[in-house]
Design a protein around this motif. Structure first.
Motif, mmCIF file in Angstrom:
data_model
loop_
_atom_site.group_PDB
_atom_site.id
_atom_site.type_symbol
_atom_site.label_atom_id
_atom_site.label_comp_id
_atom_site.label_asym_id
_atom_site.label_seq_id
_atom_site.Cartn_x
_atom_site.Cartn_y
_atom_site.Cartn_z
ATOM 1 N N TYR B 88 0.803 -1.208 0.000
ATOM 2 C CA TYR B 88 0.000 0.000 0.000
ATOM 3 C C TYR B 88 0.845 1.271 0.000
ATOM 4 C CZ TYR B 88 -3.207 3.599 1.527
ATOM 5 O OH TYR B 88 -3.930 4.748 1.596
ATOM 6 N N THR B 89 1.852 1.345 0.877
ATOM 7 C CA THR B 89 2.619 2.599 0.970
ATOM 8 C C THR B 89 3.375 2.888 -0.311
ATOM 9 O OG1 THR B 89 4.316 1.348 2.078
ATOM 10 C CG2 THR B 89 2.957 2.770 3.452
ATOM 11 N N LYS B 91 2.432 2.052 -3.322
ATOM 12 C CA LYS B 91 1.409 2.545 -4.234
ATOM 13 C C LYS B 91 1.089 4.007 -3.927
ATOM 14 C CE LYS B 91 -2.230 -0.333 -5.153
ATOM 15 N NZ LYS B 91 -2.325 -0.496 -6.599
ATOM 16 N N GLN B 92 0.965 4.270 -2.619
ATOM 17 C CA GLN B 92 0.568 5.611 -2.194
ATOM 18 C C GLN B 92 1.621 6.656 -2.603
ATOM 19 O OE1 GLN B 92 0.443 5.944 2.056
ATOM 20 N NE2 GLN B 92 -1.423 7.175 2.025
ATOM 21 N N ILE B 93 2.874 6.320 -2.400
ATOM 22 C CA ILE B 93 3.941 7.252 -2.778
ATOM 23 C C ILE B 93 3.958 7.423 -4.296
ATOM 24 C CG2 ILE B 93 6.442 7.593 -2.864
ATOM 25 C CD1 ILE B 93 5.450 8.065 -0.109
ATOM 26 N N LEU B 96 1.289 9.779 -5.149
ATOM 27 C CA LEU B 96 1.613 11.150 -4.729
ATOM 28 C C LEU B 96 2.559 11.805 -5.738
ATOM 29 C CD1 LEU B 96 1.427 13.416 -2.664
ATOM 30 C CD2 LEU B 96 3.304 12.360 -1.400
#
Lengths: 147, 986
Positions: B88-89, B91-93, B96
């Motif tokens: 998840y992180t 993907k999130q970065i 962003l």
């Protein structure tokens, strides 16, 4: 809302969020202009000013200025409270937030903002709900997911 | 190091940030960044595949560097790779990075869109939200193309999670704002409205932003939202402060949602349904009542949230402008805020009161606060608040308080911030003129204005004072005396010299009896300023001197000597030199009589509706420009008609126009009409052209635009009947009567509403081309009759008539045409038109001729429409809306909603609106899709200010596209007629 800027008393941008398409050059010019204008204002002055055809709403929290540009028909006071709610969210998440938190965890500051405001409009005004979304995401971080 | 390390800390990133923070200089920082960039580049290029964590860390570093203000030109691909990570992180970065550093590389966009598509269909709400956030943050056209169809489905699907709905609503809003044409209305729209009823407050909060935006563009389609919004609002307003749990903010229930609901209602007129309206009025009253209750908390957040709702409610009350009771209550509430200790509230109260001042119901109530506002102007420490106070004073000014307000503004001007001086000057000038009862006060005010803030007094302002002095003989002596005194000051502003030179040149004789201001004293006073002035002012002074020679023969020798001096007669500036030479010659050879005629006192300027115009004089010539553009375009069309019309048109336009801006002494060679921009050297002329050519035609009577042409003809045959009468007896009376207008003549007329030139009519025999130009209330039209055959037309005659009422509304004069039109030849006819008052019908043009023995009898409508007499007026948004409000009586407004008959191309729309003759005002309508225009219709009897608003729903599907057109003017017949005419154009 057209954009939101966070900057320090020294004029360093800490966060910038643009909700209208603008070129890099324009963004830099706007930020420079506004940082200068706002830093030049005295503490007791009112939190609103007209700038180009926009209304600027800003407030200082400790060493950080939070500044939003809204359109003519937008409500200044409620924008002021948008800023405050965002500060509350940061504060709750980081536990008495300070400028350093935002510098070192800038990506989190963006994620929290995205949960709260989207496309320049309030998406979720409940503090609980926003933080729940962020914390859920934090929980997910090490969990492997099959896409 | 960070105080908290929430989430998964990226140690490398934290170290890098620390390093940057420790850099002592900008150079050191750049060096550190370059080192890091080189490192990341080599890592990305290296053979070893990077693991997700490293990739995320480096992408995050790049992002940080970018946000510091440095350019980043790589890393996009790595970020895109992160999108498909199963962590998840990561993907999130990735998302962003993509959101912040949008890249237009199409290959990348395809990959990004693919990743988003996957996440949207993952049914994992967290992923869906991430994807939606990314679309909303980027908001590009490519994204709209890819997802504008999908998102509405997600938004209204029954099984979508609340959080996803919220993101989807705002994501759609962003796409709609960026690419309205790609977001198609459909079955989902009605379901979106019902989100106002959703149980989840967060969903309502998000959805209402979307609904408000859609409603403002398509009010009819979303009408049902009004009653839903009212009932939702009513439930919130009447709820106890704890009912809404986490949506209560510092004891105020759902402030954001309340504001948005009130905002949504401002897209609509007051509800027609009595019950809904009653409920709404009740809400508004409750909100006003709550403002009087003691605060539930001392926190500023409490009062801000509460007052945010109050101000939004007041905006709605002002928007409705129909509930006197609420308006007065709102005004009283704002009055309390005027003295509040919070600067923010004082600022907002001043701002809000400004709009209240323009409502007839609350104008008086606003006026009662004048002392407080004046005090604010004097004592507020923040310039933005003082600016608001000045705005409010301006808005509340009327005849009863004008002297006080103008005096206060003048005294404020002495110390006003430079940033707002120019605006203040304009305001003072407008108020002084608008409410002047005695003109000596007006003259004093303007001279004071020049004295105090000369640099900020624009030309319009001093032109205007001269126009007024010239027009009012009761003030001329006073003006001469006052300006003479003002010029005594050792350092006076150049603008004062200009006004002084002009006024003394005209009216110096009125004070010459006093030995203290004898002719020679006056001259010496003016001439003492000469050397300090710029060229345009010197040119003006020279003209004042020649006027002196006429007024006071005893000054002749002195002035001639001045003119004769090398510094004048050999001046390197050609305008000054020419004036000196010609004035000198004129003064030495012309007899007293000739001199007296040439240098006669200026004739009065036409009276005009100054309140708009004085302010809007800045405007020079989109009108002129558009005429020129049109010329070029239409010429092609005439040529295309296959005859010599084009050449004739060119010849006509070159030969026709005597200068409307007749120079004081006729020194300037005839300037073309379209040369609206005056040369710097001819100030006296400028005063004319500022007033418009009508000044010269009305004033310098025989030099006018119209009279020059028709004066000789008028005695001959004012309405040309053609040689038909004298030629031969008509075969039958019946056939000699003008035929009824062709069925298509209305349509032909409509073709010319927004343009002046083109082919009016064509059949197998005859082509009629038109070229026309309009100035003020005068027009001239050239008709070109082309014989398309090889056989001559005989007994060719044309008649222009004004049926019925039109006779008293338009004055139309024509010149005769030759009775014989050779095959392939073209004849030209000039028609002069004067608009006496507003009109609806069009003049009829009847053409009769014999072709091979058969009588041809054709009647058409001549495309003379009321809008031809528009003079464009520029105005700022605030003035526009104030004016708009002032014209709020139902009969002043005309409105039409109609289907688009053509595409909605922006440029075409703009060209048409400019062609209408009005000024197209940019950045006035809050909705950029809409068009607003302003203009003044010039008729002999009066001037009619006219405001226009055109609202297209461009995003509707072709065939469904509609317009709403609203006209407001001070005259009902004008609103209606312009509305009717214009509605046919789209």
């Amino acid at each position: 809302m057209q954009f939101m800027l966070l900057f320090s008393r020294q004029g360093k941008l800490r966060l910038q969020k643009w909700y209208v398409p603008l070129s890099d050059k324009e963004r830099k010019k706007i930020s420079r202009d506004l940082v200068q204008t706002i830093l030049a204002r005295k503490p007791k002055m009112c939190s609103f000013l007209e700038w180009r055809d926009l209304k600027i709403v800003y407030k200082r929290y400790a060493s950080l200025y939070f500044c939003c540009a809204v359109e003519d028909q937008d409500n200044e006071l409620i924008t002021l409270e948008i800023i405050h709610r965002y500060v509350e969210l940061l504060d709750k998440y980081f536990g008495s937030v300070c400028e350093l938190d935002i510098i070192f965890n800038f990506e989190k500051a963006y994620f929290i903002l995205d949960e709260f405001l989207l496309g320049g409009e309030a998406q979720e005004t409940s503090k609980k709900n926003v933080l729940k979304a962020i914390e859920q995401a934090d929980l997910l971080q090490e969990v492997r997911l099959l896409v | 190091m960070p105080a908290v390390s929430k989430g998964d800390g990226m140690r490398g990133l934290a170290v890098f940030i620390s390093d940057i923070r420790n850099c002592k200089s900008k150079e050191a920082e750049i060096k550190r960044i370059n080192k890091e960039l080189a490192n990341i580049r080599s890592k990305f290029k290296g053979d070893k595949a990077l693991d997700g964590y490293s990739k995320k860390k480096y992408v995050c570093k790049l992002l940080f560097i970018f946000l510091l203000g440095h350019d980043i030109d790589f890393g996009h691909m790595e970020a895109v790779n992160l999108l498909s990570s199963n962590k998840y992180t990561e993907k999130q970065i990735g998302y962003l990075f993509i959101s912040v550093l949008v890249n237009s590389n199409s290959e990348l966009i395809r990959l990004i869109n693919n990743a988003i598509k996957n996440d949207l269909s993952s049914r994992n709400p967290t992923f869906m939200c991430l994807a939606l956030h990314c679309i909303a943050n980027v908001g590009s056209r490519e994204m709209a193309e890819a997802f504008a169809g999908e998102i509405p489905r997600i938004l209204v699907a029954g099984d979508t999670m609340d959080s996803v709905k919220q993101s989807a609503a705002l994501c759609l809003l962003r796409l709609y704002k960026a690419s309205p044409d790609l977001v198609l209305m459909g079955e989902w729209t009605s379901r979106v409205v019902h989100l106002l009823n959703d149980q989840h407050m967060g969903v309502v909060t998000a959805a209402i932003s979307l609904i408000t935006c859609l409603s403002s563009k398509n009010p009819d389609e979303f009408k049902t939202c009004v009653s839903l919004a009212v009932s939702r609002l009513s439930r919130i307003v009447s709820s106890a402060s704890t009912d809404l749990q986490d949506y209560t903010y510092y004891f105020v229930p759902a402030p954001w949602l309340s504001c948005k609901l009130l905002r949504l209602l401002q897209c609509y007129p007051p509800p027609e349904d009595g019950a809904v309206k009653g409920r709404l009025v009740e809400c508004l009253e409750t909100i006003l009542n709550k403002a009087q209750e003691p605060p539930k908390s001392k926190k500023v957040q409490h009062s801000n949230a509460k007052n945010a709702i109050l101000f939004e409610a007041i905006s709605l009350i002002i928007h409705y402008d129909s509930e006197p009771n609420l308006l007065v209550r709102a005004c009283n509430q704002l009055g309390q805020f005027l003295q509040h200790r919070e600067t923010n509230l004082r600022y907002l109260a001043l701002e809000s009161m400004c709009t209240l001042a323009s409502s007839e119901f609350s104008h008086e109530a606003v006026k009662t606060h004048i002392e407080t506002v004046i005090n604010a102007l004097k004592t507020e420490r923040d310039v933005s608040v003082r600016q608001r106070a000045a705005d409010l004073l301006y808005a509340m000014c009327d005849r009863s308080n004008a002297k006080q307000i103008v005096a206060e503004m003048l005294s404020y001007l002495e110390t006003a911030d430079y940033s707002i001086r120019e605006e203040m000057v304009l305001k003072v000038a407008i108020l002084a003129e608008k409410y002047a009862v005695d003109y000596s006060w007006y003259v004093d005010t303007i001279l004071n204005l020049i004295r105090i803030a000369g640099d900020y007094v624009s030309e319009e302002v001093w032109y205007r004072v001269i126009q007024i002095v010239i027009n009012r003989d009761d003030v001329q002596g006073y003006a001469a005396k006052t300006v003479f005194e003002a010029l005594q000051a050792p350092a006076c502003h150049e603008n004062m010299v200009k006004v002084g030179g002009y006024i003394l040149g005209e009216f110096g004789n009125l004070i010459a009896g006093d030995p203290r201001s004898s002719p020679l004293v006056q001259f010496n006073l003016l001439h003492s300023k000469f050397h300090l002035c710029s060229v345009p002012t010197r040119a003006l002074l020279l003209s004042a001197y020649i006027k002196f020679i006429n007024l006071f023969p005893e000054t002749k020798a002195t002035i001639q000597e001045v003119l004769r001096s090398d510094s004048q007669i050999r001046n390197s500036d050609v305008e000054l030199q020419q004036r000196a030479v010609e004035y000198l010659k004129l003064s030495s050879i012309a007899s007293t009589d000739v001199l007296a005629t040439v240098l006669e006192e200026m004739p009065p300027f036409p009276e005009r509706e100054s309140s708009i115009l004085a302010k809007l004089k800045k405007k020079k010539g989109p009108g002129a420009v558009s005429v020129e553009l049109e010329d070029g375009k239409e010429r092609g069309e005439l040529n295309g008609g296959g005859d010599r019309g084009g050449d004739a048109a060119i010849a006509a336009s070159n030969a026709s126009t005597p200068s409307p801006s007749a120079d004081l002494l006729g020194l300037r060679s005839a300037a073309p009409v379209s040369g609206a921009a005056p040369s710097a050297g001819s100030l006296l002329v400028d005063v004319f052209s500022e007033a418009g050519p009508a000044a010269s035609s009305a004033g310098v009577n025989d030099d006018g635009f119209l009279s020059a042409l028709h004066a000789p003809e008028a005695s001959d045959s004012p309405l040309v009947e053609g040689p038909g009468d004298s030629d031969s007896a008509p075969p039958s009376a019946a056939s000699e009567d003008p035929a009824p207008p062709l069925p298509e003549s209305d349509e032909l007329l409509n073709k010319f509403v927004c343009k002046n030139n083109g082919v009016l009519f064509e059949n197998q025999l005859l082509q009629i081309g038109i070229k026309s130009e309009y100035r003020q209330n005068l027009g001239r039209m050239y008709l070109f009759y082309g014989n398309k055959t090889s056989v001559q037309f005989v007994s060719f005659s044309t008649t222009v008539s004004c049926p019925g009422e039109l006779q008293s509304q338009l004055n139309v004069q024509t010149k005769t045409v030759e009775p014989l039109v050779e095959g392939g030849a073209q004849v030209q006819q000039v028609i002069n038109i004067e608009c006496l008052t507003d009109f609806i019908d069009a003049p009829l043009l009847n053409i009769k001729f014999r072709y091979g023995g058969a009588l041809q009898n054709i009647s058409l409508k001549l495309p003379v429409t009321i809008n031809k007499f528009f003079q464009p007026t520029e105005m700022a948004a605030a003035d526009f809306f104030q004016r708009w409000k002032q014209l709020s009586q139902p009969q002043q407004e005309a409105q039409k909603i109609f289907k688009a008959s053509h595409g909605m191309d922006t440029e075409v729309l703009k060209a048409k609106l400019l062609g209408l003759g009005t000024a197209l005002l940019e950045n006035v309508d809050p909705n950029p899709e809409n068009y607003v225009c302003a203009g003044v219709i010039q008729t002999k009897a009066q001037q009619v200010g006219c405001l226009l608003r055109l609202e297209p729903n461009a995003q509707a599907q072709p065939g469904e596209q509609m317009y709403r057109l609203t006209l407001r003017s001070s005259k009902d017949t004008v609103s209606q007629r312009v509305c009717d005419l214009l509605a046919e154009q789209f």
